[in-house]
Design a protein around this motif. Structure first.
Motif, PDB file in Angstrom:
ATOM      1  N   VAL A  61       0.715  -1.089  -0.135  1.00 16.22           N
ATOM      2  CA  VAL A  61       0.199   0.118  -0.020  1.00 16.22           C
ATOM      3  C   VAL A  61       0.928   1.305  -0.044  1.00 16.22           C
ATOM      4  N   ASP A  62       0.468   2.216  -0.534  1.00 16.38           N
ATOM      5  CA  ASP A  62       1.347   3.503  -0.832  1.00 16.38           C
ATOM      6  C   ASP A  62       1.861   4.058   0.626  1.00 16.38           C
ATOM      7  N   SER A  63       0.919   3.862   1.439  1.00 13.03           N
ATOM      8  CA  SER A  63       1.573   4.565   2.784  1.00 13.03           C
ATOM      9  C   SER A  63       2.878   3.795   3.416  1.00 13.03           C
ATOM     10  N   VAL A  64       3.039   2.678   2.999  1.00 13.36           N
ATOM     11  CA  VAL A  64       4.125   1.783   3.778  1.00 13.36           C
ATOM     12  C   VAL A  64       5.443   1.637   2.669  1.00 13.36           C
ATOM     13  N   LYS A  65       5.242   2.254   1.532  1.00  6.00           N
ATOM     14  CA  LYS A  65       6.189   1.926   0.301  1.00  6.00           C
ATOM     15  C   LYS A  65       7.601   2.716   1.108  1.00  6.00           C
ATOM     16  N   GLY A  66       8.740   2.045   0.848  1.00  8.49           N
ATOM     17  CA  GLY A  66       9.818   2.451   1.365  1.00  8.49           C
ATOM     18  C   GLY A  66      10.284   2.272   2.932  1.00  8.49           C
ATOM     19  N   ARG A  67       9.133   1.792   3.551  1.00 10.01           N
ATOM     20  CA  ARG A  67       9.192   1.727   4.806  1.00 10.01           C
ATOM     21  C   ARG A  67       9.311   0.233   5.385  1.00 10.01           C
ATOM     22  N   PHE A  68       8.368  -0.514   4.726  1.00  6.01           N
ATOM     23  CA  PHE A  68       7.987  -1.878   5.155  1.00  6.01           C
ATOM     24  C   PHE A  68       8.608  -2.740   3.975  1.00  6.01           C
ATOM     25  N   THR A  69       9.012  -4.033   4.475  1.00  6.12           N
ATOM     26  CA  THR A  69       9.392  -4.997   3.666  1.00  6.12           C
ATOM     27  C   THR A  69       8.689  -6.305   3.806  1.00  6.12           C
TER      28      THR A  69
END
Length: 122
Positions: A61-69
């Motif tokens: 989801v856009d809100s977690v891109k770059g932060r969650f894997t």
């Protein structure tokens, strides 16, 4: 049928990290696409991330891109969600789920864990 159990939730300060795990038993883990969902109080359950059977595809989801894997190890029957730079808006109960088809609608996932609470105080 597969049973799913989440672990790794907790309370973490904003900017911190958590690693959620989802262990599968009783089924052939590699036959399922897997997803992480979350539900905050008075909000609908939403997809956070999904990973295909052999990790060839992933979705965030856009809100977690770059932060969650999201990742999985079929041999160990485990899926994980590494969450970095956590924000108060990430506070929710996090669920892992399994589906036979590649999608990210909650209604298409047939097997669910019991959930683990993640709290990021504001």
């Amino acid at each position: 049928q597969i049973l799913l159990v989440e672990s790794g939730g907790g309370v973490v300060q904003a900017g911190g990290s958590l690693n959620l795990s989802c262990a599968g038993t009783g089924g052939t883990f590699s036959t399922y696409h897997m997803g992480w969902f979350r539900q905050a109080p008075e909000k609908e359950r939403e997809i956070v991330a999904a990973i295909s059977r052999f990790s060839g595809m992933s979705y965030y989801v856009d809100s977690v891109k770059g932060r969650f894997t999201i990742s999985r190890d079929n041999a160990k029957m485990i899926m994980q969600l590494q969450m970095n730079n956590l924000e108060p808006e990430d506070t929710a109960v996090y669920f892992c789920a399994a589906a036979k088809t590649w999608n990210w609608r909650p209604q298409d996932y047939h097997y669910w864990g019991q959930g683990t609470q993640v709290t990021v105080p504001s």
